[in-house]
Design a protein around this motif. Structure first.
Motif, short mmCIF file in Angstrom:
data_model
loop_
_atom_site.label_atom_id
_atom_site.label_comp_id
_atom_site.label_asym_id
_atom_site.label_seq_id
_atom_site.Cartn_x
_atom_site.Cartn_y
_atom_site.Cartn_z
N TYR A 1 0.78 -1.20 -0.02
CA TYR A 1 -0.10 0.09 -0.01
C TYR A 1 0.81 1.09 0.01
O TYR A 1 1.66 1.34 0.90
CB TYR A 1 -0.97 0.09 1.33
CG TYR A 1 -1.85 1.13 1.14
CD1 TYR A 1 -3.08 1.49 0.23
CD2 TYR A 1 -1.61 2.33 1.98
CE1 TYR A 1 -3.71 2.20 0.17
CE2 TYR A 1 -2.25 3.59 1.86
CZ TYR A 1 -3.23 3.64 0.82
OH TYR A 1 -4.03 4.74 1.07
N ALA A 2 0.74 2.02 -1.03
CA ALA A 2 1.21 3.36 -1.10
C ALA A 2 0.54 4.57 -0.50
O ALA A 2 -0.53 4.56 -0.85
CB ALA A 2 1.65 3.67 -2.38
N ALA A 3 1.03 5.31 0.60
CA ALA A 3 0.19 6.16 1.10
C ALA A 3 0.15 7.33 0.07
O ALA A 3 0.80 7.67 -0.54
CB ALA A 3 1.06 6.76 2.17
N THR A 4 -1.07 7.95 0.24
CA THR A 4 -1.65 8.97 -0.64
C THR A 4 -1.72 10.25 0.07
O THR A 4 -1.88 11.45 -0.29
CB THR A 4 -2.55 8.91 -1.63
OG1 THR A 4 -3.81 8.61 -0.69
CG2 THR A 4 -2.50 7.66 -2.49
N THR A 5 -1.71 10.34 1.38
CA THR A 5 -1.89 11.54 2.37
C THR A 5 -0.70 11.29 3.46
O THR A 5 -0.35 10.42 3.85
CB THR A 5 -3.20 11.74 2.78
OG1 THR A 5 -3.57 10.86 3.91
CG2 THR A 5 -4.38 11.62 1.75
N GLU B 1 -1.64 8.70 6.01
CA GLU B 1 -1.89 7.30 5.70
C GLU B 1 -0.41 6.63 5.72
O GLU B 1 0.83 7.28 6.19
CB GLU B 1 -2.01 7.06 4.22
CG GLU B 1 -3.47 7.27 4.23
CD GLU B 1 -4.05 7.38 2.49
OE1 GLU B 1 -3.13 7.05 1.76
OE2 GLU B 1 -5.19 7.90 2.34
N SER C 1 2.84 4.10 4.09
CA SER C 1 3.13 2.97 3.00
C SER C 1 3.78 1.69 3.86
O SER C 1 4.59 1.89 4.66
CB SER C 1 3.92 3.55 2.54
OG SER C 1 3.60 4.77 1.57
#
Length: 71
Positions: free
Chosen positions: A5-9, A12, A14
């Motif tokens: 999972y790649a954080a977008t904020t 979040e 990663s």
């Protein structure tokens, strides 16, 4: 973790597939859990990306009861 999972904020976290995390806040209404990693990072990940370890699977798991379990 079941998937990368790649954080977008900034809220979040990663993570990589097979990372071991501990849930520090159970799943919210939007489907996110707050987790911490073994190296101390903390953030949100999609609850659907979590995989229970064997010990947690033996216990009754509810929406809010995933708190402080290792995934």
């Amino acid at each position: 973790m079941l998937y990368d999972y790649a954080a977008t904020t900034a809220f979040e976290l990663s993570v990589a597939e097979a990372d071991v995390v501990t849930v520090v806040e159970g799943e919210d209404d939007a489907g996110w859990c707050k987790v911490s990693t073994r190296d101390g990072r903390v953030g949100l990940v999609p609850a659907s990306y979590l995989q229970l370890d064997g010990a947690a699977e033996e216990q009754e798991i509810g929406r809010a009861s995933c708190r402080e379990r290792v995934y």
